[in-house]
Write a protein that holds these residues in place. Structure first.
Motif, PDB file in Angstrom:
ATOM      1  N   ALA A 119     -31.331  47.243  29.585  1.00 49.50           N
ATOM      2  CA  ALA A 119     -30.885  45.902  28.545  1.00 49.50           C
ATOM      3  C   ALA A 119     -30.519  44.973  29.691  1.00 49.50           C
ATOM      4  N   HIS A 120     -30.552  43.586  29.307  1.00 47.97           N
ATOM      5  CA  HIS A 120     -29.883  42.576  30.025  1.00 47.97           C
ATOM      6  C   HIS A 120     -29.008  41.650  29.344  1.00 47.97           C
ATOM      7  N   SER A 121     -27.999  41.093  29.994  1.00 47.39           N
ATOM      8  CA  SER A 121     -27.165  40.339  28.995  1.00 47.39           C
ATOM      9  C   SER A 121     -27.269  39.166  29.753  1.00 47.39           C
ATOM     10  N   SER A 122     -27.969  38.065  29.321  1.00 47.94           N
ATOM     11  CA  SER A 122     -27.997  36.743  29.761  1.00 47.94           C
ATOM     12  C   SER A 122     -26.696  35.858  29.757  1.00 47.94           C
ATOM     13  N   THR A 123     -25.938  36.231  28.834  1.00 41.68           N
ATOM     14  CA  THR A 123     -24.574  35.754  28.870  1.00 41.68           C
ATOM     15  C   THR A 123     -23.684  36.043  30.211  1.00 41.68           C
ATOM     16  N   ASP A 124     -23.822  37.586  30.475  1.00 44.95           N
ATOM     17  CA  ASP A 124     -22.861  37.706  31.525  1.00 44.95           C
ATOM     18  C   ASP A 124     -23.729  38.043  33.044  1.00 44.95           C
ATOM     19  N   GLY A 125     -25.180  38.074  32.879  1.00 42.75           N
ATOM     20  CA  GLY A 125     -25.608  38.064  34.097  1.00 42.75           C
ATOM     21  C   GLY A 125     -25.476  39.708  34.539  1.00 42.75           C
ATOM     22  N   LEU A 126     -25.618  40.344  33.515  1.00 40.72           N
ATOM     23  CA  LEU A 126     -25.566  42.043  33.937  1.00 40.72           C
ATOM     24  C   LEU A 126     -26.949  42.570  33.287  1.00 40.72           C
ATOM     25  N   LEU A 127     -27.270  43.566  34.125  1.00 39.06           N
ATOM     26  CA  LEU A 127     -28.585  44.458  33.783  1.00 39.06           C
ATOM     27  C   LEU A 127     -27.607  45.785  33.425  1.00 39.06           C
ATOM     28  N   ARG A 128     -27.983  46.243  32.452  1.00 36.92           N
ATOM     29  CA  ARG A 128     -27.322  47.745  32.003  1.00 36.92           C
ATOM     30  C   ARG A 128     -28.371  48.715  31.988  1.00 36.92           C
ATOM     31  N   LEU A 129     -28.100  49.688  32.371  1.00 35.19           N
ATOM     32  CA  LEU A 129     -29.081  51.068  32.610  1.00 35.19           C
ATOM     33  C   LEU A 129     -28.402  52.189  31.796  1.00 35.19           C
ATOM     34  N   GLU A 130     -29.152  52.773  31.058  1.00 34.81           N
ATOM     35  CA  GLU A 130     -28.510  54.168  30.342  1.00 34.81           C
ATOM     36  C   GLU A 130     -29.306  55.158  30.318  1.00 34.81           C
ATOM     37  N   VAL A 131     -28.667  56.382  30.338  1.00 29.85           N
ATOM     38  CA  VAL A 131     -29.486  57.524  30.575  1.00 29.85           C
ATOM     39  C   VAL A 131     -28.747  58.519  29.470  1.00 29.85           C
ATOM     40  N   SER A 132     -29.501  59.014  28.544  1.00 27.33           N
ATOM     41  CA  SER A 132     -28.910  59.890  27.310  1.00 27.33           C
ATOM     42  C   SER A 132     -29.491  61.323  27.433  1.00 27.33           C
ATOM     43  N   ASP A 133     -28.680  62.265  27.285  1.00 22.38           N
ATOM     44  CA  ASP A 133     -29.150  63.514  27.241  1.00 22.38           C
ATOM     45  C   ASP A 133     -28.367  64.195  26.166  1.00 22.38           C
ATOM     46  N   ALA A 134     -28.858  65.371  25.816  1.00 19.72           N
ATOM     47  CA  ALA A 134     -28.095  66.346  24.957  1.00 19.72           C
ATOM     48  C   ALA A 134     -27.007  67.290  25.614  1.00 19.72           C
TER      49      ALA A 134
END
Length: 155
Positions: free
Chosen positions: A20-35
């Protein structure tokens, strides 16, 4: 991602990836979820170690990173945020009459966007109104009051 795929978890569990990206902050967020129940650790591998460098790369390349409990209580999400100022939306452009521009706005002139520093009006020799714009670069710009300009910035 490799750690999430290797995490000991029941075979019916899935690995989730979210970008996801936040155009307000200029950040790209990468998430990896596992069990998996384990928590990632920043390691300091020796030169001949074949594993243990992934989180070090995340730490070196990201603006910040962390770990949160996974929604639903099973596993975790490892996330990293990267500075991505190019993802900020470009200001909207509109056409307006020269007489309506204000300091702080930008206009398209001489093939580039220039910031307006000052605005004043003057009477033209023919009796019409002239707008004189002081710009961040170049000489003052003298325009007829009704001249259409491409403007972005403050209203």
């Amino acid at each position: 991602m490799t750690n999430a795929l290797r995490a000991p978890a029941p075979s019916d569990r899935q690995v989730g990836v979210r970008i996801a990206h936040s155009s307000t902050d200029g950040l790209l967020r990468l998430e990896v979820s596992d069990a998996g129940s384990g928590r990632p650790e920043l390691r300091h591998p020796r030169a001949d170690d074949e594993r243990g460098r992934g989180l070090g790369l995340v730490d070196a390349l990201s603006h910040r990173w962390g770990v949160t409990a996974r929604a639903g209580g099973i596993g975790k999400t490892v996330w990293a945020e990267l500075k991505a100022p190019d993802l900020l939306p470009t200001p909207s452009t509109r056409e307006v009459a020269a007489v309506t521009v204000s300091p702080g706005q930008q206009i398209r002139v001489w093939g580039a966007w220039r910031a307006i520093r000052t605005v004043r009006t003057a009477r033209h020799a023919t009796g019409g109104l002239t707008v004189v714009l002081g710009l961040d670069e170049g000489p003052p710009l003298h325009l007829p009051a009704a001249e259409p300009l491409s403007v972005r910035g403050l209203p």
